[in-house]
Design an enzyme around this catalytic site. Structure first.
Site, PDB file in Angstrom:
ATOM      1  N   TRP A 103       0.835  -1.202   0.000  1.00 51.06           N
ATOM      2  CA  TRP A 103       0.000   0.000   0.000  1.00 51.06           C
ATOM      3  C   TRP A 103       0.870   1.253   0.000  1.00 51.06           C
ATOM      4  O   TRP A 103       0.621   2.201  -0.755  1.00 51.06           O
ATOM      5  CB  TRP A 103      -0.907  -0.004   1.229  1.00 51.06           C
ATOM      6  N   ASP A 181       5.833  -7.396   1.126  1.00 50.47           N
ATOM      7  CA  ASP A 181       4.548  -7.612   0.452  1.00 50.47           C
ATOM      8  C   ASP A 181       4.752  -7.703  -1.061  1.00 50.47           C
ATOM      9  O   ASP A 181       5.174  -6.731  -1.696  1.00 50.47           O
ATOM     10  CB  ASP A 181       3.631  -6.436   0.807  1.00 50.47           C
ATOM     11  N   CYS A 219      -6.970  -3.463  -2.153  1.00 54.33           N
ATOM     12  CA  CYS A 219      -6.520  -3.384  -0.769  1.00 54.33           C
ATOM     13  C   CYS A 219      -7.404  -4.308   0.076  1.00 54.33           C
ATOM     14  O   CYS A 219      -8.616  -4.408  -0.142  1.00 54.33           O
ATOM     15  CB  CYS A 219      -6.621  -1.957  -0.256  1.00 54.33           C
ATOM     16  N   GLY A 220      -6.793  -4.980   1.052  1.00 55.29           N
ATOM     17  CA  GLY A 220      -7.532  -5.911   1.889  1.00 55.29           C
ATOM     18  C   GLY A 220      -8.665  -5.288   2.669  1.00 55.29           C
ATOM     19  O   GLY A 220      -9.553  -5.995   3.163  1.00 55.29           O
ATOM     20  N   HIS A 221      -8.672  -3.954   2.804  1.00 63.43           N
ATOM     21  CA  HIS A 221      -9.716  -3.276   3.570  1.00 63.43           C
ATOM     22  C   HIS A 221     -10.676  -2.505   2.662  1.00 63.43           C
ATOM     23  O   HIS A 221     -11.378  -1.609   3.108  1.00 63.43           O
ATOM     24  CB  HIS A 221      -9.077  -2.346   4.605  1.00 63.43           C
ATOM     25  N   ASN A 378      -2.251  -8.007  10.712  1.00 67.96           N
ATOM     26  CA  ASN A 378      -2.223  -6.584  10.403  1.00 67.96           C
ATOM     27  C   ASN A 378      -3.046  -5.814  11.436  1.00 67.96           C
ATOM     28  O   ASN A 378      -4.275  -5.845  11.402  1.00 67.96           O
ATOM     29  CB  ASN A 378      -2.784  -6.374   8.985  1.00 67.96           C
ATOM     30  N   SER A 380      -4.271  -2.973  11.686  1.00 64.77           N
ATOM     31  CA  SER A 380      -4.405  -2.004  10.601  1.00 64.77           C
ATOM     32  C   SER A 380      -4.895  -0.629  11.036  1.00 64.77           C
ATOM     33  O   SER A 380      -5.825  -0.511  11.845  1.00 64.77           O
ATOM     34  CB  SER A 380      -5.382  -2.550   9.559  1.00 64.77           C
ATOM     35  N   PRO A 381      -4.318   0.437  10.453  1.00 64.02           N
ATOM     36  CA  PRO A 381      -4.870   1.779  10.619  1.00 64.02           C
ATOM     37  C   PRO A 381      -6.229   1.942   9.937  1.00 64.02           C
ATOM     38  O   PRO A 381      -6.895   2.959  10.136  1.00 64.02           O
ATOM     39  CB  PRO A 381      -3.821   2.686   9.957  1.00 64.02           C
ATOM     40  N   THR A 449       0.659  -1.793   9.264  1.00 63.14           N
ATOM     41  CA  THR A 449       1.086  -1.624   7.881  1.00 63.14           C
ATOM     42  C   THR A 449       1.546  -0.203   7.556  1.00 63.14           C
ATOM     43  O   THR A 449       2.555  -0.004   6.890  1.00 63.14           O
ATOM     44  CB  THR A 449      -0.066  -1.989   6.927  1.00 63.14           C
TER      45      THR A 449
END
Length: 528
Positions: A103, A181, A219-221, A378, A380-381, A449
């Site tokens: 990312w 990644d 993206c995973g999110h 993650n 994650s933010p 991340t």
């Protein structure tokens, strides 16, 4: 005899053999330069760090409190300063890694400018950042050792010299593992293999790869994720393993990431040869209508036999096929077991919220088949950590019959709740999340991340507000430099951090008393 002294003796013999032509070469200076450049190639780094990760994985298997951590870094300087800070505050770099985020490469390191996390950036930028990070970490070694060498030269008594020599002999390198990644592999399995080689040659000992379609990667999110059948993903795991083996890193680490929890689509129907094989299991999750015969098939329809029945999968206008609602956890478990049984070393499960119970539910099922399954997770933010954990506490209290009447569940992010008992319990759960998840949910490695992306934005916002406002220069002095000095931030001496003192050492090595050095009495860095 220490390694340093052994090197001095070795170079002394080399110089003597060379004769008088090498009289200007100092064996001690040569030994210092060798020690300051411990890792000669990226493959040296990959092997050294793979050994570290393998040892850490074994330690975690014996004691789940021995989990590891990392922060994502988008520039060599950021990674360097992180490791310098870790050594300063904790005295060692053990169990502290770096994470290389696709990312952040997309957002910050592409020649196209900021890009979404969809594998649109140049694939060469991935190994380039790995190499850059290790260049800065190796320079941090050289800088710190250079300072110790100068202290050794200045020491006047034997005890002090012995103390400094011990620091040199027991030097803890800034070079640590990078989990890198590779996204979905940037193409077919051959493309994945070629890129993995470049990443390993740059120093990567651990490569993370996900089971999304390369040309539809998200993206995973984010929404719209599309997974591939297991056979396709396993081919890429094999490609990465072959890259490690070809380059001599036999214990390289592969992190297999599944996005199935949030991915409701597939681009293709899996090939299946018999009922119950992997392809059949993958197809069994397809959403569709069971049909009885040809009369139920319209023009252009696709039909597959799954679970012994004829299924007409639902196909979207995009040509993609849809999975059954609520099948995500079952698909994640199957993905993870399959990956571990076919060459992956660690798992990555991308979730929609940081919930220990949810993660543990999946890990426990995986461990029924693979008992030592371990996760990279993650932190994650992309999660609203404050709201998520306050709502988790709210739900737990409500379930236990505790009065939650004073709280509005949807508005728990509000600062008005910051001093409440609920908020304090939520913060405590956040504080212990990593230890709790390592113990209860099989998480070996916790990472964030994108943290340095956010810290750069936050600190720049604060500086801009003050410096361009009424505070003027005080905005920088009080908000940055004064804090750097008082906190002992290494880069307050930015000339030293950029390598000026290393350069002065070399000038003296090369030119002796004729060296024109930058670090004299008129250097303003002497103010610090």
């Amino acid at each position: 005899m220490t390694a340093y002294q052994d090197d001095i003796r070795h170079f002394d013999n080399v110089c003597k053999e060379a004769g008088s032509a090498w009289n200007a070469i100092s064996p001690e200076y040569a030994a210092r330069m060798k020690l300051q450049n411990r890792f000669k190639t990226g493959l040296d780094i990959a092997q050294y760090t793979a050994d570290i990760m393998r040892a850490d994985m074994a330690a975690y298997d014996g004691d789940t409190s021995q989990y590891t951590q990392s922060l994502g870094c988008w520039h060599g300087f950021i990674g360097q300063q992180k490791m310098i800070a870790i050594k300063k505050h904790f005295g060692t770099t053990k169990k502290k890694y770096l994470y290389l985020s696709g990312w952040m490469i997309a957002a910050l390191r592409s020649e196209f400018g900021p890009l979404p996390d969809q594998s649109m950036h140049e694939k060469t930028s991935v190994p380039a950042l790995i190499e850059e990070l290790y260049t800065f970490l190796r320079q941090a070694d050289a800088r710190e050792l250079g300072g110790l060498f100068r202290q050794l030269d200045d020491a006047t008594d034997a005890a002090k010299k012995a103390e400094i020599q011990a620091k040199i002999d027991n030097f803890d390198t800034h070079v640590v593992p990078i989990i890198a990644d590779i996204d979905a592999g940037f193409g077919n399995a051959e493309a994945t293999y070629l890129l993995a080689k470049k990443m390993i040659e740059a120093g990567a000992c651990a490569i993370q790869i996900e089971n999304q379609v390369s040309d539809e990667k998200q993206c995973g999110h984010q929404d719209g994720k599309v997974t591939v059948p297991h056979a396709d993903f396993l081919a890429k795991i094999n490609a990465v393993r072959y890259a490690f083996l070809e380059l001599g890193i036999d214990n390289g680490i592969i992190v297999a990431r599944t996005d199935s929890l949030g991915a409701g689509l597939t681009k293709q129907i899996a090939v299946t040869n018999e009922p119950g094989d992997l392809g059949d299991l993958y197809n069994s999750f397809l959403d569709g209508d069971v049909i009885s015969g040809a009369d139920d098939i319209a023009n252009g329809d696709v039909v597959v036999k799954a679970n012994g029945k004829l299924l007409k999968p639902k196909r979207l206008a995009s040509g993609l096929f849809q999975f059954k609602k609520g099948s995500g956890i079952d698909r994640v478990v199957l993905d993870c077991i399959t990956s571990l049984q076919n060459g992956a070393d660690l798992l990555w499960i991308e979730t929609e919220k940081p919930h220990v119970g949810q993660i543990a539910e999946m890990v426990n099922r995986i461990r029924e088949v693979v008992p030592n399954a371990k996760l990279v997770y993650n932190n994650s933010p992309s999660f609203n950590w404050t709201l998520n954990f306050r709502q988790q506490v709210f739900d737990a209290w409500e379930k236990a019959g505790k009065d939650v009447g004073q709280y509005d569940r949807k508005a728990l992010m509000s600062a008005e709740y910051d001093s409440t008992e609920l908020a304090q319990e939520a913060d405590e759960r956040i504080r212990t999340f990593q230890a709790d998840a390592a113990r209860d949910a099989g998480i070996f490695h916790h990472l964030i991340t994108l943290p340095t992306y956010h810290t750069a934005a936050l600190s720049t916002d604060n500086l801009a507000k003050e410096y361009f406002g009424e505070a003027g220069m005080l905005g920088y002095v009080a908000g940055v430099q004064r804090k750097e000095i008082r906190q002992g931030i290494a880069c307050v001496k930015h000339q030293n951090m950029s390598g000026s003192d290393i350069g002065d050492d070399h000038k003296e090595y090369f030119s002796g008393e004729a060296a024109l050095k930058a670090g004299g009495k008129d250097n303003t860095m002497n103010q610090f």
